[in-house]
Design a protein around this motif. Structure first.
Motif, PDB file in Angstrom:
ATOM      1  N   LEU A 313       0.832  -1.206   0.000  1.00 50.40           N
ATOM      2  CA  LEU A 313       0.000   0.000   0.000  1.00 50.40           C
ATOM      3  C   LEU A 313       0.865   1.254   0.000  1.00 50.40           C
ATOM      4  O   LEU A 313       0.545   2.238  -0.677  1.00 50.40           O
ATOM      5  CB  LEU A 313      -0.940  -0.007   1.211  1.00 50.40           C
ATOM      6  N   ALA A 314       1.952   1.209   0.749  1.00 44.99           N
ATOM      7  CA  ALA A 314       2.852   2.373   0.813  1.00 44.99           C
ATOM      8  C   ALA A 314       3.447   2.665  -0.561  1.00 44.99           C
ATOM      9  O   ALA A 314       3.578   3.835  -0.965  1.00 44.99           O
ATOM     10  CB  ALA A 314       3.948   2.141   1.833  1.00 44.99           C
ATOM     11  N   ARG A 315       3.803   1.610  -1.287  1.00 49.03           N
ATOM     12  CA  ARG A 315       4.369   1.804  -2.619  1.00 49.03           C
ATOM     13  C   ARG A 315       3.339   2.469  -3.551  1.00 49.03           C
ATOM     14  O   ARG A 315       3.667   3.359  -4.329  1.00 49.03           O
ATOM     15  CB  ARG A 315       4.823   0.471  -3.194  1.00 49.03           C
ATOM     16  N   ILE A 316       2.093   2.054  -3.439  1.00 53.82           N
ATOM     17  CA  ILE A 316       1.028   2.641  -4.263  1.00 53.82           C
ATOM     18  C   ILE A 316       0.834   4.114  -3.914  1.00 53.82           C
ATOM     19  O   ILE A 316       0.760   4.977  -4.793  1.00 53.82           O
ATOM     20  CB  ILE A 316      -0.285   1.853  -4.065  1.00 53.82           C
ATOM     21  N   LEU A 317       0.792   4.419  -2.613  1.00 55.63           N
ATOM     22  CA  LEU A 317       0.589   5.809  -2.194  1.00 55.63           C
ATOM     23  C   LEU A 317       1.768   6.688  -2.605  1.00 55.63           C
ATOM     24  O   LEU A 317       1.569   7.847  -3.007  1.00 55.63           O
ATOM     25  CB  LEU A 317       0.384   5.877  -0.684  1.00 55.63           C
ATOM     26  N   ASP A 318       2.963   6.154  -2.513  1.00 59.02           N
ATOM     27  CA  ASP A 318       4.143   6.936  -2.908  1.00 59.02           C
ATOM     28  C   ASP A 318       4.069   7.324  -4.382  1.00 59.02           C
ATOM     29  O   ASP A 318       4.335   8.478  -4.752  1.00 59.02           O
ATOM     30  CB  ASP A 318       5.421   6.127  -2.649  1.00 59.02           C
ATOM     31  N   VAL A 319       3.693   6.383  -5.218  1.00 61.93           N
ATOM     32  CA  VAL A 319       3.592   6.678  -6.652  1.00 61.93           C
ATOM     33  C   VAL A 319       2.501   7.709  -6.907  1.00 61.93           C
ATOM     34  O   VAL A 319       2.670   8.641  -7.710  1.00 61.93           O
ATOM     35  CB  VAL A 319       3.310   5.386  -7.456  1.00 61.93           C
ATOM     36  N   ILE A 320       1.375   7.562  -6.215  1.00 64.74           N
ATOM     37  CA  ILE A 320       0.261   8.489  -6.420  1.00 64.74           C
ATOM     38  C   ILE A 320       0.677   9.913  -6.081  1.00 64.74           C
ATOM     39  O   ILE A 320       0.448  10.852  -6.858  1.00 64.74           O
ATOM     40  CB  ILE A 320      -0.961   8.055  -5.572  1.00 64.74           C
ATOM     41  N   TYR A 321       1.306  10.102  -4.945  1.00 61.21           N
ATOM     42  CA  TYR A 321       1.677  11.469  -4.538  1.00 61.21           C
ATOM     43  C   TYR A 321       2.864  12.009  -5.340  1.00 61.21           C
ATOM     44  O   TYR A 321       2.988  13.220  -5.515  1.00 61.21           O
ATOM     45  CB  TYR A 321       1.960  11.517  -3.039  1.00 61.21           C
ATOM     46  N   GLU A 322       3.723  11.122  -5.849  1.00 62.79           N
ATOM     47  CA  GLU A 322       4.791  11.588  -6.725  1.00 62.79           C
ATOM     48  C   GLU A 322       4.221  12.158  -8.025  1.00 62.79           C
ATOM     49  O   GLU A 322       4.676  13.189  -8.528  1.00 62.79           O
ATOM     50  CB  GLU A 322       5.749  10.428  -7.052  1.00 62.79           C
ATOM     51  N   GLU A 323       3.244  11.450  -8.567  1.00 60.52           N
ATOM     52  CA  GLU A 323       2.666  11.861  -9.844  1.00 60.52           C
ATOM     53  C   GLU A 323       1.563  12.906  -9.681  1.00 60.52           C
ATOM     54  O   GLU A 323       1.238  13.609 -10.631  1.00 60.52           O
ATOM     55  CB  GLU A 323       2.088  10.633 -10.565  1.00 60.52           C
ATOM     56  N   TRP A 324       1.005  13.001  -8.491  1.00 66.87           N
ATOM     57  CA  TRP A 324      -0.136  13.896  -8.265  1.00 66.87           C
ATOM     58  C   TRP A 324       0.089  14.643  -6.942  1.00 66.87           C
ATOM     59  O   TRP A 324      -0.670  14.497  -5.999  1.00 66.87           O
ATOM     60  CB  TRP A 324      -1.409  13.075  -8.209  1.00 66.87           C
ATOM     61  N   PRO A 325       1.137  15.459  -6.857  1.00 65.00           N
ATOM     62  CA  PRO A 325       1.505  16.097  -5.579  1.00 65.00           C
ATOM     63  C   PRO A 325       0.471  17.078  -5.075  1.00 65.00           C
ATOM     64  O   PRO A 325       0.439  17.383  -3.872  1.00 65.00           O
ATOM     65  CB  PRO A 325       2.828  16.793  -5.908  1.00 65.00           C
ATOM     66  N   GLU A 326      -0.396  17.602  -5.940  1.00 63.54           N
ATOM     67  CA  GLU A 326      -1.379  18.594  -5.513  1.00 63.54           C
ATOM     68  C   GLU A 326      -2.595  17.972  -4.833  1.00 63.54           C
ATOM     69  O   GLU A 326      -3.511  18.691  -4.400  1.00 63.54           O
ATOM     70  CB  GLU A 326      -1.833  19.440  -6.709  1.00 63.54           C
ATOM     71  N   LEU A 327      -2.641  16.654  -4.706  1.00 58.20           N
ATOM     72  CA  LEU A 327      -3.764  16.000  -4.035  1.00 58.20           C
ATOM     73  C   LEU A 327      -3.856  16.446  -2.579  1.00 58.20           C
ATOM     74  O   LEU A 327      -2.839  16.558  -1.885  1.00 58.20           O
ATOM     75  CB  LEU A 327      -3.604  14.481  -4.063  1.00 58.20           C
ATOM     76  N   ASP A 328      -5.068  16.670  -2.108  1.00 66.81           N
ATOM     77  CA  ASP A 328      -5.282  17.006  -0.701  1.00 66.81           C
ATOM     78  C   ASP A 328      -5.016  15.779   0.172  1.00 66.81           C
ATOM     79  O   ASP A 328      -5.057  14.631  -0.295  1.00 66.81           O
ATOM     80  CB  ASP A 328      -6.704  17.500  -0.483  1.00 66.81           C
ATOM     81  N   TYR A 329      -4.779  16.010   1.446  1.00 64.97           N
ATOM     82  CA  TYR A 329      -4.424  14.921   2.363  1.00 64.97           C
ATOM     83  C   TYR A 329      -5.555  13.913   2.517  1.00 64.97           C
ATOM     84  O   TYR A 329      -5.327  12.734   2.827  1.00 64.97           O
ATOM     85  CB  TYR A 329      -4.061  15.487   3.735  1.00 64.97           C
ATOM     86  N   ASP A 330      -6.824  14.358   2.317  1.00 62.50           N
ATOM     87  CA  ASP A 330      -7.961  13.455   2.497  1.00 62.50           C
ATOM     88  C   ASP A 330      -8.515  12.959   1.160  1.00 62.50           C
ATOM     89  O   ASP A 330      -9.651  12.487   1.082  1.00 62.50           O
ATOM     90  CB  ASP A 330      -9.073  14.149   3.282  1.00 62.50           C
ATOM     91  N   ALA A 331      -7.723  13.044   0.103  1.00 62.68           N
ATOM     92  CA  ALA A 331      -8.211  12.706  -1.234  1.00 62.68           C
ATOM     93  C   ALA A 331      -8.155  11.220  -1.538  1.00 62.68           C
ATOM     94  O   ALA A 331      -8.638  10.775  -2.571  1.00 62.68           O
ATOM     95  CB  ALA A 331      -7.423  13.479  -2.295  1.00 62.68           C
TER      96      ALA A 331
END
Length: 857
Positions: A313-331
């Motif tokens: 799960l951590a690997r998935i979240l890391d990729v998501i925030y790397e590619e989509w850094p503007e996402l809100d914390y509760d997104a």
């Protein structure tokens, strides 16, 4: 109903009600148990159809010509409480009469019977051993002990409640099995509770009537075949092509399946994130252009394997925030079966109930396991990436089907990108997923690879593997576009259309949009004047009908003891107020309640005494004369056509959501009617083809198509005839562009209505529209359709094309049908009267192309 049913939904509801009526009669007359299913592709609105059925069961329906069942109780069953909650919300939103009649059976349910006129929702989890609803139940096996002790000695088990309900005189228990393909595998499955419930268990009798609902009913059907002493009624099948035409489903599936093995999961996750960001920008631009405040907020669904580790799960979240850094914390949220909030490293990932995801637009990424393949509904889910490994066709069908709903429940005119969905499947079996995709493309609800019944001229959707985006071709002259939008297209007439209700719907829409002032009052006044005139024209029939309204005919039978036979004496008596009211209501069913009420008010306003009862008697009398009803419907149709034509230009300035309302009204025609084509704005085309055997080939590209990629070309898959036709037309003097007419029902596709061999209306969508400039600089259009004369529909389509050319031939330079015979392409010019006459008199299409009235192409 709060919703207006689509034509295919209306037809299905009628069929379901007929099956239920038959099943109910068999049960009460012969104690016969029945079952059948509704098979409709995911996104067809199965719950809305079920809501209409239940409403008609409880209250009767003039529209569906069915009487109420006063003893009806519906037990709605699924294997997931979230599905029940979602279904309850959907039914409540659709059926205005059912608001207070929808109850979820909780563990503390204390009623002794299920009440008539109620819908109860029950799920499999509540029937597990030890649950309050089953504590103390009498076991099916007499040698087995009771299932635990009751916690409340006053509470009946659910099995006792079902038994009491079925035992009550005049009661009918309808068992609705939602997602009927589930729970139909083996007796060891936890969901085999479903089969036990259907067959009768723990003191409960078998379910009298079982109604299954699913997009894939094969498991249900096969399981029910194994049950003895239960009649299988014919399945109600919804044609998925009609669902696709309705605009409720996406037109295109962009399917990404890797061709190589290896660690490509995070790479494809990055691709999925890129896609959802592009989708977000596209929907935002569309909302700005349409000035919509309620914007579509696309969702990325990431489906993981069961029991993922924190590292995964951590690997998935890391990729998501790397590619989509503007996402809100509760997104980011999840719908895992644990129902608890997660903390992945330092990132909180809250749990959200599946039925809340659609409205919780702050959630932009949803982590899921099985939830997205088990009846979950979230139309704003635009992109899916699944890390699961599944080869089961039914599972893959359900999964892909969940992603097909259109966010606005309508097609976006001219924009194929917004009418598509992206599915990234790195671990799926390529051959199986491709086969399922091809089935979805054909609009099938069954997994029958030999089923080729889909009309090739009405393909429901495309599956794209490597699409290129297309925009209006700058090499095509501007004048071509204005000619395209002026070309006539035709509606395909529908069944069960009521012209008076159609006029009422149009009048309401025109008044709402300010296009015709007081349109509702004008429509009522027009039809009231028609009724006035027909009352005089058909005076004799009306007088006879009045006599029938005011009197009741009966017969008296007299007999004597000891003697055979009876003597019959007919007589009449005056009708009382109740009988007259019933006759007036009958007129309202034929004229519509609105028009009947308007005509009563019209008569009262003209009568000095204002006699309301007399006005109702007159209206009831008019409603009993079939010729009057026919004439009023004809006049309603004529006024609809006139108003649609008068407002054709003004309606083009309306937002898409308002135009969609008029599209629906235009589609409610009883005869082919002219509608306008919409010019495409954004399109997409595949650059390669994957054959059923897995082989891939690049598509050839062509120039001067109206829609093109950045390099001015479009990839198109053409057969040999089509290639010859395109090459020939492109070499003609003055040729400036061409349009590959879409083969599916969109506003960008030219349709020609024709009647098939059974008399049913269908749509011919000619392959090509070619454009050329004449010597005076004007642009003209040529309609050319290569079509095999050997096909069974060749002659009916030619007749439809001939009728179209008869009426609209002056708006084209040429209207031609091309076919190969004797090794040559031959052409019929439908703009010629002698050719049209020969087509209408012909009995063989091939002979037409071989005759002298055809020429070499």
């Amino acid at each position: 109903m709060r919703y207006t049913l689509k034509d295919y939904q209306d037809t299905a509801v009628r069929q379901i009600l007929n099956q239920l009526r038959r099943a109910r009669g068999n049960y009460h007359s012969y104690d016969s148990l029945s079952e059948f299913a509704l098979a409709a592709t995911t996104g067809a609105g199965k719950t809305v159809m079920a809501a209409a059925v239940i409403e008609a069961l409880f209250f009767g329906s003039d529209e569906f010509d069915t009487e109420a069942d006063p003893g009806a109780t519906v037990l709605w069953f699924s294997d997931d409480p979230s599905l029940n909650a979602q279904s309850r919300i959907r039914i409540q939103a659709a059926a205005s009469e059912l608001d207070s009649r929808l109850q979820i059976i909780e563990s503390n349910f204390s009623q002794t019977t299920l009440a008539p006129g109620m819908v109860y929702f029950l799920n499999a989890q509540k029937l597990r051993d030890g649950g309050n609803l089953v504590r103390g139940a009498t076991p099916t096996d007499p040698d087995m002990p009771a299932l635990f002790e009751r916690t409340d000695l006053g509470q009946q088990t659910i099995y006792e409640v079902i038994r009491n309900t079925v035992a009550e005189e005049g009661r009918t228990l309808y068992f609705v099995l939602d997602e009927a393909h589930r729970g139909m595998k083996t007796a060891r499955d936890r969901t085999s509770i479903v089969q036990k419930l259907i067959n009768g268990t723990n003191g409960a009798p078998p379910m009298p009537i079982v109604f299954g609902i699913s997009a894939t009913v094969e498991r249900f059907t096969k399981a029910m075949e194994q049950i003895p002493n239960r009649d299988a009624l014919p399945c109600v099948e919804v044609d998925a092509t009609l669902v696709q035409q309705s605009g409720l489903l996406k037109d295109d599936i962009v399917l990404t399946i890797p061709t190589e093995t290896g660690a490509v999961d995070t790479t494809l996750l990055r691709k999925a994130i890129s896609k959802v960001k592009e989708s977000t920008d596209a929907w935002s631009a569309y909302a700005d252009q349409q000035e919509e405040s309620d914007r579509v907020v696309p969702l990325l669904v990431v489906q993981v394997e069961d029991k993922p580790t924190e590292a995964e799960l951590a690997r998935i979240l890391d990729v998501i925030y790397e590619e989509w850094p503007e996402l809100d914390y509760d997104a980011i949220a999840h719908v895992f079966g644990t129902h608890t909030d997660l903390l992945v490293g330092q990132q909180p990932v809250p749990y959200i109930e599946p039925q809340r995801v659609q409205d919780a637009t702050h959630v932009r990424v949803l982590l899921a396991m099985e939830a997205v393949s088990t009846g979950w509904d979230c139309p704003r889910a635009e992109v899916l990436v699944s890390f699961r490994t599944r080869n089961d066709p039914t599972y893959i069908h359900q999964l892909l089907g969940r992603m097909l709903r259109t966010p606005l429940a309508r097609r976006i005119p001219g924009n194929e990108v917004l009418n598509s969905v992206d599915c990234v499947l790195p671990n799926f079996d390529r051959k199986t997923a491709t086969a399922i995709a091809q089935m979805l493309m054909k609009g099938k609800t069954a997994l029958d690879p030999d089923d080729t019944s889909t009309d090739p001229d009405e393909k429901s959707r495309r599956v794209l593997f490597d699409p290129v985006q297309l925009v209006p071709n700058p090499e095509v002259p501007e004048g071509v576009w204005s000619v395209l939008e002026s070309i006539p297209s035709l509606t395909v007439p529908k069944t069960h259309v009521k012209p008076i209700k159609r006029l009422d719907a149009l009048a309401v829409a025109l008044s709402k949009d300010g296009l015709i002032e007081n349109a509702v009052a004008q429509a009522e006044a027009h039809l009231c004047a028609v009724l006035d005139g027909r009352a005089v024209q058909y005076k004799a029939q009306v007088d006879q009908a009045r006599q029938d309204v005011l009197t009741v005919s009966a017969e008296e039978a007299r007999g004597r003891l000891g003697k055979e036979g009876f003597r019959y004496s007919p007589f009449t008596i005056d009708a009382d107020d109740r009988a007259i009211e019933d006759a007036y209501q009958g007129a309202g069913r034929l004229l519509s309640k609105a028009l009947a009420g308007a005509y009563v008010a019209h008569l009262v306003s003209q009568d000095e005494d204002g006699d309301l009862r007399e006005a109702e008697i007159v209206t009831a009398s008019l409603g009993r004369v079939p010729s009057i009803i026919t004439d009023v419907e004809h006049e309603a149709d004529a006024l609809v056509r006139r108003w649609l034509n008068d407002t054709r230009v003004a309606r083009k300035a309306l937002p898409d959501d308002r135009q969609a309302d008029y599209d629906r009204i235009e589609g409610m025609s009883t005869q082919p009617e002219r509608i306008a084509l919409t010019a495409p704005k954004v399109a997409q085309a595949d650059r390669q083809v994957r054959e059923p055997d897995g082989a891939e080939r690049e598509l050839p590209t062509y120039r001067l198509h109206l829609m093109a990629a950045e390099d001015g070309t479009i990839p198109v898959d053409l057969n040999g005839w089509e290639q010859q036709v395109l090459a020939s037309e492109a070499n003609q003097s003055g040729f400036v562009g061409w349009y590959r007419n879409p083969s599916r029902a969109t506003k960008e596709s030219l349709a020609i209505a024709y009647k098939d061999g059974t008399g049913e209306w269908k749509a011919l969508r000619p392959d090509f529209i070619f454009f050329a400039t004449q010597h005076d600089g004007t642009v003209v259009a040529d309609l050319v359709d290569p079509h095999g004369h050997h096909l069974s529909d060749a002659l009916p389509k030619l007749r439809g094309l001939a009728d179209f050319a008869e009426q609209y031939g002056s708006e084209f330079r040429r209207i031609e049908s091309v076919a190969e015979t004797g090794g040559k392409l031959r052409v019929l010019d439908l703009t010629k009267a002698n050719v049209r006459n020969a087509v209408r008199d012909a009995t063989d299409a091939k002979a037409l192309y071989e005759a002298d009235l055809a020429s070499d192409y």
